[in-house]
Structures are given as C-alpha cells and as structure tokens.
Scaffold this motif. Structure first.
Motif, PDB file in Angstrom:
ATOM      1  N   GLU A   1     -18.949  89.123  -5.341  1.00 55.05           N
ATOM      2  CA  GLU A   1     -18.812  89.119  -6.806  1.00 55.05           C
ATOM      3  C   GLU A   1     -17.572  89.912  -7.240  1.00 55.05           C
ATOM      4  OE1 GLU A   1     -21.947  89.304 -10.545  1.00 55.05           O
ATOM      5  OE2 GLU A   1     -22.588  89.906  -8.544  1.00 55.05           O
ATOM      6  N   TRP A   2     -17.356  91.072  -6.636  1.00 55.38           N
ATOM      7  CA  TRP A   2     -16.162  91.856  -6.951  1.00 55.38           C
ATOM      8  C   TRP A   2     -14.894  91.099  -6.553  1.00 55.38           C
ATOM      9  CZ3 TRP A   2     -15.397  95.820  -9.993  1.00 55.38           C
ATOM     10  CH2 TRP A   2     -16.431  96.719 -10.273  1.00 55.38           C
ATOM     11  N   HIS A   3     -14.934  90.433  -5.414  1.00 54.84           N
ATOM     12  CA  HIS A   3     -13.768  89.660  -4.961  1.00 54.84           C
ATOM     13  C   HIS A   3     -13.432  88.575  -5.974  1.00 54.84           C
ATOM     14  CE1 HIS A   3     -11.385  86.970  -2.320  1.00 54.84           C
ATOM     15  NE2 HIS A   3     -11.082  88.076  -1.676  1.00 54.84           N
ATOM     16  N   PHE A   4     -14.461  87.902  -6.477  1.00 57.10           N
ATOM     17  CA  PHE A   4     -14.217  86.868  -7.481  1.00 57.10           C
ATOM     18  C   PHE A   4     -13.636  87.462  -8.763  1.00 57.10           C
ATOM     19  CE2 PHE A   4     -15.739  84.974 -11.416  1.00 57.10           C
ATOM     20  CZ  PHE A   4     -15.120  83.738 -11.354  1.00 57.10           C
ATOM     21  N   LEU A   5     -14.212  88.560  -9.248  1.00 59.95           N
ATOM     22  CA  LEU A   5     -13.740  89.149 -10.514  1.00 59.95           C
ATOM     23  C   LEU A   5     -12.256  89.486 -10.435  1.00 59.95           C
ATOM     24  CD1 LEU A   5     -16.731  91.499 -11.442  1.00 59.95           C
ATOM     25  CD2 LEU A   5     -16.111  89.328 -12.524  1.00 59.95           C
ATOM     26  N   HIS A   6     -11.829  89.978  -9.294  1.00 63.31           N
ATOM     27  CA  HIS A   6     -10.402  90.271  -9.130  1.00 63.31           C
ATOM     28  C   HIS A   6      -9.571  89.001  -9.072  1.00 63.31           C
ATOM     29  CE1 HIS A   6      -6.913  90.834  -6.292  1.00 63.31           C
ATOM     30  NE2 HIS A   6      -6.562  91.551  -7.335  1.00 63.31           N
ATOM     31  N   ASN A   7      -9.936  88.075  -8.207  1.00 62.02           N
ATOM     32  CA  ASN A   7      -9.111  86.884  -8.004  1.00 62.02           C
ATOM     33  C   ASN A   7      -9.090  85.975  -9.219  1.00 62.02           C
ATOM     34  OD1 ASN A   7      -8.578  87.846  -5.484  1.00 62.02           O
ATOM     35  ND2 ASN A   7      -9.312  86.064  -4.368  1.00 62.02           N
ATOM     36  N   ALA A   8     -10.199  85.916  -9.952  1.00 61.11           N
ATOM     37  CA  ALA A   8     -10.251  85.037 -11.121  1.00 61.11           C
ATOM     38  C   ALA A   8      -9.499  85.610 -12.308  1.00 61.11           C
ATOM     39  CB  ALA A   8     -11.706  84.772 -11.505  1.00 61.11           C
TER      40      ALA A   8
END
Length: 373
Positions: free
Chosen positions: A245-252
């Motif tokens: 979830e953290w990875h997505f928040l950054h990349n998105a």
C-alpha cells in the motif's frame, strides 16, 4: 427453509476489465440495496453472500465505514447516493460539543462509541475530498478543513516521536493508544487526496511533516520495512499488504514529500521483502503478517491485502513486476471473488475464514480496480 447453492467463483476473470465488471454488476448494487439501512440512510457494517440468509444483527454503525462508502459512491459518480452518505456522515457522527467525529453510533443512530480515532478522521478527510471532486460542494470543503484542524490542533501528539496518536477520549484529553502505522498511512492517503482535490498547500505541508517523522519512527533500517508499531517496540511486526500500500501511494502520487522524508528510498526494498516472504508461491496469496525476520506470523489471507498487491504491482516501476499482473489477477479472482460478492478471508487451502462481507472492503476493491485498466 429454502436451501441456496454455493456461489459460483469468478475463475474466468483474467484482467482489470473483468474485475471492474464484477464490481459494477455485483458489489456496487449490493451497497445501494440490501447493504444499505434505508431508515437511517447509512450502510450496514456487513452482509452475507447469500441474500436469502437472515441479516446480521445490527450492533453499531461506524463513521469510518460510512466515510469509505462515501468514497465508493463518489468514485462511482452516483451523486444522489453520495450526497445522502455525506449528509449522514456529518449529521449523525459529528461531535458538536468537542469537535471531530464519534467512532460509532448505535442502531438508532445515537452516539455509541464516543472516543476519537485518527483512522476515522483520516477517512473523513479522504472521502470528503473525493466527494468534493464529484460535486464541488462547499460544505464538503468546510468539513475537510475543519477535520484537518481537529487532527493537527486537538488530537494529542505522541511525545516519543511527535506523531499524532491513534486514539484518545471524546474530549481529546486522555490518550488511549499511541501512534501506530495504519492510521498514519491512511492520513497520508487523505492528505494526498485532499491536496489533489482542493489545491490547498496546507495538505502538502502537513504531509511533509508527517512523513519526515513517520520515516524516523517506523522504518526498520535492516529490512527497510515499515513496522506496525514505532521502533523499538517489543513484539513488533509488519504486514505485507501495508508494504504494498505504501509502495502504491508513492508511485501513484510521486509526491515530493516521499523523497524529502527519505521514505521513498526504502519502498522498493520493502516491496521486495513483502513479495519474497509474504506471498505464497503456490496460490499468490498475501499473508496477513510477518515477523521482522520474514517468518510468517499470521498466515490467513484477507482480501484487502490481495488488492493492495495488485495495485502496487500495476504501478511498479519494473517491467518484470507489471508482467506478472495478469496471472495475479486470475489467481485473485478465482480464489476471492464469486457471484455473490467476495470472500473476506481465506487460508492458503482456500478455506473461508470469514464469511461476511464488510461494507469497508468495497473501498479496497475500487482502489485497486481503478488502476487495473
């Protein structure tokens, strides 16, 4: 008594469009219909897959669940239903005496659990920002701004790390739970959504401060993973779904606060750690929790962690990771989705651990499906 057959699986789904179709045909109508308490104008906490089964007893309604449904129907562009949910959230859950929002109301919509919960307030900001995007309603903007002031002005701060505490008393005077990872992650999500919806620089500034303190308090230097409790708490653990979830928040978002805080540098490693140790190779299922050494702490597989894996994979910077997405979608659909909705929790042998479908899960489904086009 009428006997119902077991719901059919959705094994034929192979791509994001198939997932979106199931969501539009099965999930959204459920929460407009039998999952919605018409008399009060509020979503039920959960329903069963079998529509002929007796409804689950009503013990409470949570503000967070109402807010998540507000997000769902704002994204669905259902203006009428979203407006009703917004009115319910503000009129039923607002604490006009002390500020902020009650945790829950009772079956008659009277204040029930009156403590103040950061997780709830994060979702109020997040959902009202999505609703503001939909209608441009100035009332929503006022709620967003008021809730930001509550979070940063009334909620106590954990003296060990300068982060907002997770729970406190109704009057904000007594801390009942110190800072934890999950509410702060959703506050990050809320600030990102609010800044994008309103253009208000205060949300970016609040996010920068939050991530700076969060990185120092929660990131394990050896594994690069984000722990659930602040360091150096005993019996700490990590959840693979939250790494994704953290990875997505950054990349998105590509928000600069991730870089300036130093958090961005850890996220590729935490994703890899979660994938290596937290994804079962035979089923592709994401386990609930790991110990710091990578051994499994909780082997059960909740649907939200599967959806976070999907959207993190879809937004991954590596072509090889994105290439795995069709196989992972097919595995997910065949195990977790069925004609009546979804399985909330399974074990690795596909045994159902939790049968009811919470209203809060629709938020996770649409969050993932939006990027799977």
């Amino acid at each position: 008594m009428q006997q119902s057959s077991a719901p059919g699986t959705r094994a034929a789904i192979q791509d994001g469009l198939g997932l979106q179709g199931h969501y539009a045909e099965v999930v959204v109508p459920m929460w407009r219909g039998r999952g919605f308490h018409q008399a009060i104008g509020i979503p039920l906490e959960a329903v069963l897959a079998d529509p002929l089964a007796p409804p689950l007893p009503i013990t409470r309604f949570r503000a967070m669940a109402c807010a998540r449904q507000l997000y769902v129907f704002s994204v669905a562009n259902d203006q009428e239903h979203a407006k009703g949910l917004f009115d319910t959230l503000v009129n039923r859950f607002s604490d006009t005496q002390h500020g902020g929002f009650y945790y829950s109301v009772d079956p008659d919509a009277h204040p029930f659990e009156t403590e103040k919960d950061l997780y709830t307030h994060a979702f109020v900001i997040f959902a009202c920002a999505a609703y503001y995007r939909l209608l441009g309603d100035k009332q929503a903007l006022a709620v967003i701004e008021r809730t930001l002031d509550v979070v940063n002005g009334l909620f106590p701060v954990d003296p060990a790390n300068g982060l907002t505490v997770s729970k406190c008393s109704q009057d904000f005077a007594t801390v009942t739970e110190l800072a934890r990872q999950n509410p702060l992650m959703h506050l990050t999500e809320a600030y990102l959504e609010a800044e994008a919806a309103t253009g208000d620089a205060r949300f970016g500034a609040a996010l920068a401060t939050l991530l700076q303190r969060f990185t120092q308090a929660f990131v394990d230097a050896e594994t690069h993973c984000i722990m659930e409790l602040p360091l150096p708490s005993e019996n700490n653990w990590l959840e693979p779904g939250h790494q994704f979830e953290w990875h997505f928040l950054h990349n998105a978002s590509s928000h600069p606060a991730f870089e300036t805080s130093g958090l961005a540098a850890h996220l590729p490693f935490s994703y890899a750690f979660a994938q290596t140790h937290g994804v079962m190779p035979d089923t592709g299922g994401v386990v609930a929790a790991l110990k710091r050494d990578g051994t499994v702490r909780d082997p059960n597989q909740r649907i939200w962690a599967q959806t976070e894996y999907l959207r993190a994979m879809a937004c991954h910077e590596d072509d090889g990771q994105r290439a795995q997405l069709p196989q992972q979608i097919a595995r997910f659909a065949s195990r977790f989705l069925h004609d009546g909705g979804w399985h909330e929790m399974l074990d690795n042998d596909n045994r159902v651990i939790r049968a009811e479908m919470p209203s809060t899960t629709a938020y996770h489904l649409v969050g993932a499906y939006q990027v799977l086009t």
